[in-house]
Design a protein around this motif. Structure first.
Motif, short mmCIF file in Angstrom:
data_model
loop_
_atom_site.label_atom_id
_atom_site.label_comp_id
_atom_site.label_asym_id
_atom_site.label_seq_id
_atom_site.Cartn_x
_atom_site.Cartn_y
_atom_site.Cartn_z
N VAL A 8 9.43 -3.08 2.92
CA VAL A 8 7.70 -3.12 2.49
C VAL A 8 7.72 -1.70 1.65
CG1 VAL A 8 5.41 -3.06 2.88
CG2 VAL A 8 6.86 -4.45 4.36
N GLU A 9 7.49 -1.87 0.26
CA GLU A 9 7.30 -1.02 -0.64
C GLU A 9 6.02 -0.14 -0.37
OE1 GLU A 9 8.36 -1.13 -5.26
OE2 GLU A 9 6.27 -1.69 -4.95
N ILE A 10 6.05 1.04 -0.19
CA ILE A 10 4.92 2.00 -0.06
C ILE A 10 4.78 3.12 -1.31
CG2 ILE A 10 3.78 3.92 1.09
CD1 ILE A 10 4.10 1.10 2.94
N LYS A 11 3.43 2.85 -2.04
CA LYS A 11 3.33 3.49 -3.14
C LYS A 11 2.48 4.75 -3.06
CE LYS A 11 3.58 -1.13 -4.30
NZ LYS A 11 3.85 -2.27 -3.27
N SER A 12 2.83 5.83 -4.02
CA SER A 12 1.87 6.97 -3.99
C SER A 12 0.54 6.62 -4.34
CB SER A 12 2.85 7.89 -4.53
OG SER A 12 2.84 7.83 -6.06
N PRO A 13 -0.49 7.48 -4.17
CA PRO A 13 -1.72 7.23 -5.00
C PRO A 13 -1.40 7.11 -6.73
CG PRO A 13 -2.14 8.90 -3.31
CD PRO A 13 -0.55 8.77 -3.35
N GLU A 14 -0.77 8.26 -7.16
CA GLU A 14 -0.40 8.02 -8.44
C GLU A 14 0.08 6.90 -9.14
OE1 GLU A 14 0.73 10.58 -6.56
OE2 GLU A 14 -0.90 11.89 -7.07
N ILE A 209 -0.28 -2.60 8.62
CA ILE A 209 -0.80 -2.18 7.40
C ILE A 209 -0.98 -0.78 7.04
CG2 ILE A 209 -2.90 -2.51 5.91
CD1 ILE A 209 -1.52 -5.22 6.33
N GLU A 210 -0.28 -0.39 6.02
CA GLU A 210 -0.14 1.23 5.76
C GLU A 210 -0.87 1.67 4.51
OE1 GLU A 210 3.67 3.14 6.67
OE2 GLU A 210 4.41 1.31 7.14
N ARG A 211 -1.24 2.80 4.30
CA ARG A 211 -1.59 3.26 3.18
C ARG A 211 -0.64 3.19 2.26
NH1 ARG A 211 -3.56 9.52 2.91
NH2 ARG A 211 -1.23 9.90 2.98
N GLY A 212 -0.84 2.76 0.70
CA GLY A 212 0.07 2.57 -0.22
C GLY A 212 0.82 1.25 -0.27
N MET A 213 0.52 0.20 0.82
CA MET A 213 0.94 -1.02 0.71
C MET A 213 -0.01 -1.96 -0.37
SD MET A 213 1.77 -2.47 4.48
CE MET A 213 2.10 -3.85 4.05
N ALA A 214 0.57 -2.80 -0.92
CA ALA A 214 0.04 -3.80 -1.89
C ALA A 214 0.57 -5.18 -1.64
CB ALA A 214 0.08 -3.41 -3.25
N LEU A 215 -0.69 -5.89 -1.47
CA LEU A 215 -0.26 -7.52 -1.17
C LEU A 215 -1.27 -8.31 -2.00
CD1 LEU A 215 -1.24 -7.42 2.73
CD2 LEU A 215 1.07 -7.24 1.59
N ALA A 216 -0.44 -9.28 -2.52
CA ALA A 216 -1.38 -10.38 -3.30
C ALA A 216 -1.58 -11.62 -2.25
CB ALA A 216 -0.14 -11.23 -4.33
N THR A 251 -4.65 -9.35 -6.03
CA THR A 251 -3.76 -8.11 -5.97
C THR A 251 -4.63 -7.15 -4.92
OG1 THR A 251 -2.10 -8.58 -7.47
CG2 THR A 251 -2.08 -6.37 -6.48
N VAL A 252 -4.32 -6.70 -3.60
CA VAL A 252 -5.07 -5.83 -3.03
C VAL A 252 -4.20 -4.55 -2.50
CG1 VAL A 252 -6.71 -5.50 -1.17
CG2 VAL A 252 -6.61 -7.74 -2.29
N ALA A 253 -4.74 -3.32 -2.75
CA ALA A 253 -3.90 -2.16 -2.23
C ALA A 253 -4.47 -1.56 -1.11
CB ALA A 253 -3.42 -1.06 -3.44
N MET A 254 -4.01 -1.00 -0.30
CA MET A 254 -4.71 -0.18 0.83
C MET A 254 -4.58 1.33 0.52
SD MET A 254 -6.16 -2.13 2.82
CE MET A 254 -6.53 -1.08 4.10
N THR A 255 -5.67 2.16 0.50
CA THR A 255 -5.57 3.75 0.32
C THR A 255 -6.29 4.12 1.60
OG1 THR A 255 -8.06 3.51 -0.51
CG2 THR A 255 -6.43 3.08 -1.96
N ALA A 256 -6.29 5.46 1.73
CA ALA A 256 -7.04 5.99 2.90
C ALA A 256 -8.48 5.36 2.99
CB ALA A 256 -6.59 7.75 2.63
N GLY A 257 -9.00 5.22 2.04
CA GLY A 257 -10.18 4.83 2.11
C GLY A 257 -10.64 3.42 2.24
N GLY A 258 -9.59 2.38 2.21
CA GLY A 258 -9.72 1.14 2.37
C GLY A 258 -9.28 0.34 1.44
N ALA A 259 -9.57 -1.05 1.26
CA ALA A 259 -9.13 -2.09 0.30
C ALA A 259 -9.61 -1.41 -0.97
CB ALA A 259 -9.37 -3.35 0.60
#
Length: 283
Positions: A8-14, A209-216, A251-259
């Motif tokens: 599972v790919e985890i993305k940085s905020p940038e 579900i982790e911060r930096g994940m993105a799901l379609a 397409t939905v990404a998870m950040t520290a604040g939510g979806a």
């Protein structure tokens, strides 16, 4: 960018901020296509509108040339009983049709992927059963998005989608068909990545579900059977019993604040507020 557990790919905020550009462009292309859907237009003309929007915005169509045999178009355009992966052609849409438009864009190496189903001639042009099909499928998408929680599991989304659909009365007294063999997926530096996101199943399973994940997330629902067939073009998937189908996706990404709904023009903020779900957009 890193890969954790099952690839599972985890993305940085940038990286998510760049991915949002692809999501926005995808959303803008879908809006342009939706506005152009009317009686007399061909699905090939809709495809040209999507490609022009994406390329004019500095992106590249995700689907064109994808896989084998190479997909030949920018959008998938699936009409009536066609569920997904329809190839745009000279078919002329008529009032009372429905057309599912699936679209993807790449910006700076990152993907966005989204879909919507539109009633040709407006919702008054289709029957009450088809209007309910569209409503239930779109609402099930948002039910799935609302189920995303940091520390939760991927199949929390699956259970929420299925639970919403099964909880809605069928307009003709039958049963809804939820596609089992076609699922949502991870997305980011590639269009399709781990994990798979089924539209049915028990909650509490799959990757965390982790911060930096993105799901379609993309429910596909029919008015009849979940069974399907493939056309001779090796792409178009249609219902085996001829029942009409709808397809909605974000397409939905998870950040520290939510979806963060990356393919919604407002990031999903308004709808998430209605659902009481934290909005996780990054400035």
């Amino acid at each position: 960018m890193s890969l954790r557990g099952r690839g599972v790919e985890i993305k940085s905020p940038e990286q998510l901020r760049v991915m949002r550009k692809a999501g926005l462009l995808t959303g803008q292309a879908l809006e342009a296509v939706r506005a152009a859907v009317k009686p007399g237009v061909t699905t090939l003309e809709l495809d040209a509108i999507a490609e022009d929007t994406i390329r004019s915005g500095g992106g590249i169509p995700s689907f064109k040339g994808y896989s084998h045999p190479p997909f030949p178009a920018t959008i998938c355009a699936s009409v009536n009983d066609e569920i997904v992966h329809g190839i745009p052609n000279e078919r002329v849409l008529v009032a009372g049709d429905i057309v599912s438009i699936d679209c993807g864009a790449i910006v700076e190496g990152w993907h966005g992927d989204s879909a919507t189903t539109v009633a040709v001639g407006g919702e008054s042009a289709v029957g009450a059963d088809v209007r309910e099909l569209l409503r239930v499928t779109e609402e099930s998408l948002w039910a799935g998005i609302a189920a995303l929680r940091l520390g939760g599991r991927v199949t929390d989304v699956s259970a929420a989608v299925e639970g919403y659909v099964r909880g809605q009365a069928h307009p003709t007294g039958g049963s809804w068909g939820i596609l089992e063999d076609f699922t949502g997926h991870g997305i980011g530096s590639e269009l399709h990545m781990d994990p798979n996101v089924p539209n049915y199943g028990r909650a509490g399973r799959g990757p965390k579900i982790e911060r930096g994940m993105a799901l379609a997330i993309e429910p596909m629902v029919t008015l009849g059977s979940h069974r399907w067939k493939t056309y001779d073009d090796e792409w178009t998937i249609a219902s085996q019993d001829g029942s009409w189908a709808a397809h909605f996706e974000h397409t939905v990404a998870m950040t520290a604040g939510g979806a963060w709904v990356m393919t919604a023009l407002d990031g999903g903020e308004a709808r998430l507020a209605e659902l009481g779900v934290p909005f996780g957009g990054l400035s």
